[in-house]
Design an enzyme around this catalytic site. Structure first.
Site, PDB file in Angstrom:
ATOM      1  N   HIS A 192       0.892  -1.273   0.095  1.00 40.05           N
ATOM      2  CA  HIS A 192       0.254  -0.187  -0.041  1.00 40.05           C
ATOM      3  C   HIS A 192       0.766   1.278   0.086  1.00 40.05           C
ATOM      4  O   HIS A 192       0.490   2.274  -0.495  1.00 40.05           O
ATOM      5  CB  HIS A 192      -1.139  -0.170   1.233  1.00 40.05           C
ATOM      6  N   ARG A 334     -15.073   1.131  -1.421  1.00 38.07           N
ATOM      7  CA  ARG A 334     -14.868  -0.050  -0.799  1.00 38.07           C
ATOM      8  C   ARG A 334     -14.973  -0.038   0.814  1.00 38.07           C
ATOM      9  O   ARG A 334     -14.141   1.280   1.305  1.00 38.07           O
ATOM     10  CB  ARG A 334     -13.379  -0.654  -0.998  1.00 38.07           C
ATOM     11  N   GLU A 443     -10.556 -11.112  -5.226  1.00 40.06           N
ATOM     12  CA  GLU A 443      -9.371 -11.145  -4.945  1.00 40.06           C
ATOM     13  C   GLU A 443      -8.878 -12.347  -4.139  1.00 40.06           C
ATOM     14  O   GLU A 443      -7.584 -12.439  -3.856  1.00 40.06           O
ATOM     15  CB  GLU A 443      -9.053  -9.885  -4.171  1.00 40.06           C
ATOM     16  N   ASP A 467      -4.326  -8.407  -4.631  1.00 41.72           N
ATOM     17  CA  ASP A 467      -4.339  -9.744  -3.681  1.00 41.72           C
ATOM     18  C   ASP A 467      -4.326 -11.082  -4.459  1.00 41.72           C
ATOM     19  O   ASP A 467      -3.938 -12.077  -3.958  1.00 41.72           O
ATOM     20  CB  ASP A 467      -5.389  -9.484  -2.704  1.00 41.72           C
ATOM     21  N   CYS A 514      -9.102  -3.418 -10.740  1.00 41.48           N
ATOM     22  CA  CYS A 514      -8.488  -2.149 -10.023  1.00 41.48           C
ATOM     23  C   CYS A 514      -7.110  -2.406  -9.340  1.00 41.48           C
ATOM     24  O   CYS A 514      -6.563  -1.777  -8.534  1.00 41.48           O
ATOM     25  CB  CYS A 514      -9.302  -1.815  -8.827  1.00 41.48           C
TER      26      CYS A 514
END
Ligand code: PEP
Ligand code: MG
Length: 596
Positions: A192, A334, A443, A467, A514
């Site tokens: 991230h 999300r 994911e 993921d 995404c």
């Protein structure tokens, strides 16, 4: 001069003075500007006085019941004035220009070393008392308003951060107008923090293993995110190169180019939306030409909050502001994607200041995403109510709610029941609730394999390759030691993407992708060839994506994808893709090496 090589995760070259951040140790270490030294010493003094008052108070209470134990506190009170402790801490702050918490820790190590050497067992055991006192001093430093995070916001303009790791919660609190770039020992391309670097458009290199030990605070370094390296004590030539790059950054196209919708050379429309982490990123997303927000990572709201507690009102204002700011385009929120450990570390150690205090290192396979939200109905209801209220202010369908980390149909049904509950509560309050689109992130391999079943339960899919790749290939996406095995072009990944795309098409629901994969223009062309037409990516990647798509014909990309699906190894696939990349005048498939 010394070159350290890592993984370039955000392009660009900058130079600056190193600020060293050590997060994995219990105490954060960072440099304090000359002008702030006085304030830092004041904090230390206040902490000493607060500790003294507490100890006197404790001593009195203990002495009333157990007089023989009162001497423990006498000893600690004496230590407070021992020149080897607080005076030594002050000396470290002044000499090394570091924060007081770190200096307390350092002084403690020195003090302990002396204790370890004394022959007398009784005296040696007094180390526990020193440690107790040091803990108190550190705790009282935190009370003082000036937390390490506050100070981090005051870095000077020539700073670059060199850290062992930079958790998103800490990154979220840094003043990025001051920090020119960063480099970390840990991390991979889809961690991230790397994603954040690309959003912020600051050059970054991760996976350097030991840069935080090799680089000294204040040392001059060049961070070259394009060439994946950090240069310590750079030559005049390296510095000149960095200065040139800073003066003439590669500006993504003109206004007209940015506003033009994405399409292939033969006119097939491709939808490009933006991934964002902060509501403030909206402007950047619009500027980059995004046609909506395809992924708002709402858990970044929790950075600095306690547990999962951000009020309904606060969230409502944020979601509403995003919908208004992005009008008339859609916004996909999300729901919180955090895990239990991240929340727990925040709760048990508030000084860590954010949900990801233990960072990306947590396994993140446990009670996370929707699974966690389902076990914590209260904060989940708060988030859902805030979202549904925000949806009142826009035409139907513009707000999309997306659930992360779904592994079964049952979870989706349960989540939908929770949405109904939130909406019933709002109706009771007299508020109108419009229907919203509900989707899931695909994911987890189990979700991909049951995409045909999940597609009957939701309004849309988003494939989260960051993921999906790590769980399909059993490679931790943030672990620098296995970053070579993290391979978006693995034939298994391409097959799983096609499988999900087919399930969505068969059930007539939209599917986008995404993951960071979409930010790499060459991989993007392959994904289009595989049949995907909707993507969400870091805003900075959108102009480059448009340019590359405009040069490619859909029939050619389909043929390329067909050829690639017959190939067995990553190497063969890369070779085949290189022919396309060469056609675009680019050399490599890593986003970092492509001009944007
Ligand atoms: C993903 O997993 O691909 C994704 C986009 O989400 P995140 O990177 O936040 O896990
Ligand atoms: Mg994910």
């Amino acid at each position: 001069m010394r070159r350290l090589s890592g993984i370039g995760v955000s392009p660009g070259i900058v130079s600056g003075r190193a600020v060293i951040l050590i997060q994995r140790a219990q105490v954060l270490r960072y440099q304090v500007a000359e002008a702030r030294l006085g304030q830092e010493l004041d904090r230390l003094e206040k902490s000493r006085e607060r500790s003294r008052r507490q100890l006197i108070d404790l001593r009195a209470r203990v002495a009333a019941r157990w007089p023989e134990l009162a001497s423990i506190f006498d000893a600690q009170l004496l230590m407070l004035d021992d020149p080897m402790l607080v005076s030594r801490v002050a000396e470290i702050v002044r000499d090394q220009r570091v924060n007081a918490e770190w200096a307390v820790q350092q002084a403690f190590h020195e003090f302990s070393a002396v204790f370890d050497e004394v022959a007398d067992a009784y005296l040696r055991e007094r180390k526990g008392d020193v440690s107790d006192l040091v803990g108190r001093l550190k705790m009282n430093l935190q009370q003082d308003g000036a937390t390490p995070r506050d100070l981090l916001r005051e870095l000077d303009e020539s700073s670059v951060i060199i850290a062992d790791e930079l958790t998103p919660s800490l990154a979220a609190q840094i003043d990025w107008t001051k920090v020119r770039g960063f480099a970390t020992d840990a991390g991979g391309r889809t961690s991230h923090t790397a994603i954040l670097a690309r959003s912020l458009e600051v050059p970054a290199v991760v996976g350097l293993h030991n840069a935080s030990k090799l680089v000294q605070a204040g040392q001059l370094v060049v961070i070259d995110g394009t060439a994946s390296e950090v240069i310590v004590d750079p030559t005049a030539e390296d510095l000149a190169r960095a200065a040139r790059a800073e003066e003439h950054p590669t500006i993504p196209g003109g206004d007209a180019e940015r506003r033009r919708p994405a399409a292939t050379a033969d006119g097939v429309r491709i939808r490009l939306e933006a991934n964002i982490e902060f509501p403030d990123d909206l402007a950047g997303a619009k500027y980059a030409g995004a046609e909506g927000i395809g992924l708002y990572r709402s858990e970044f709201l929790l950075a600095g909050a306690s547990g999962m507690a951000v009020s309904e009102e606060e969230q409502y204002e944020i979601y509403r502001g995003m919908l208004e700011g992005m009008a008339p385009d859609p916004v996909t929120v999300r729901t919180f994607d955090v895990d239990e450990d991240q929340i727990a570390s925040r709760l048990t150690d508030p000084s860590q200041g954010g949900w990801a205090a233990d960072g990306e290192r947590a396994g993140r396979q446990g009670l996370r995403g929707l699974r966690l939200s389902l076990t914590r109905p209260e904060p989940f209801q708060v988030q859902l109510r805030a979202l549904l209220r925000a949806a009142q202010h826009c035409p139907q369908g513009r707000l999309r709610i997306m659930f992360p980390f779904v592994s079964s149909v049952e979870q989706v049904r349960e989540a939908r029941r929770m949405v109904q509950e939130a909406s019933a509560e709002l109706t009771r309050r007299g508020e109108a609730v419009p229907p919203v689109s509900i989707g899931v992130v695909i994911e987890i391999p189990a979700a991909a394999y049951t995409a045909d079943l999940l597609a009957r339960e939701v309004d849309f899919f988003t494939i989260g390759t960051n993921d999906l790749i790590q769980y399909c290939l059993a490679v931790d996406r943030a672990d620098e030691r296995v970053s070579r095995l993290y391979e978006p072009l693995h034939p298994a990944i391409l097959r799983v993407i096609v499988m999900v795309r087919r399930a969505a098409r068969r059930h007539h629901i939209p599917v986008s992708l995404c993951g960071e994969m979409a930010s790499d223009p060459v991989l993007l062309t392959l994904l289009v060839g595989l049949g995907l037409t909707e993507f969400s990516m870091t805003p900075a990647a959108i102009p480059g994506a448009k340019r590359v798509l405009a040069e490619a014909r859909l029939d050619e990309l389909r043929a390329l994808a067909r050829r690639i699906m017959r190939l067995a190894t990553v190497e063969e696939i890369e070779r085949e893709l290189a022919t396309v990349a060469a056609g675009f005048g680019r050399t490599s498939r890593t986003g970092a090496s492509l001009e944007r």
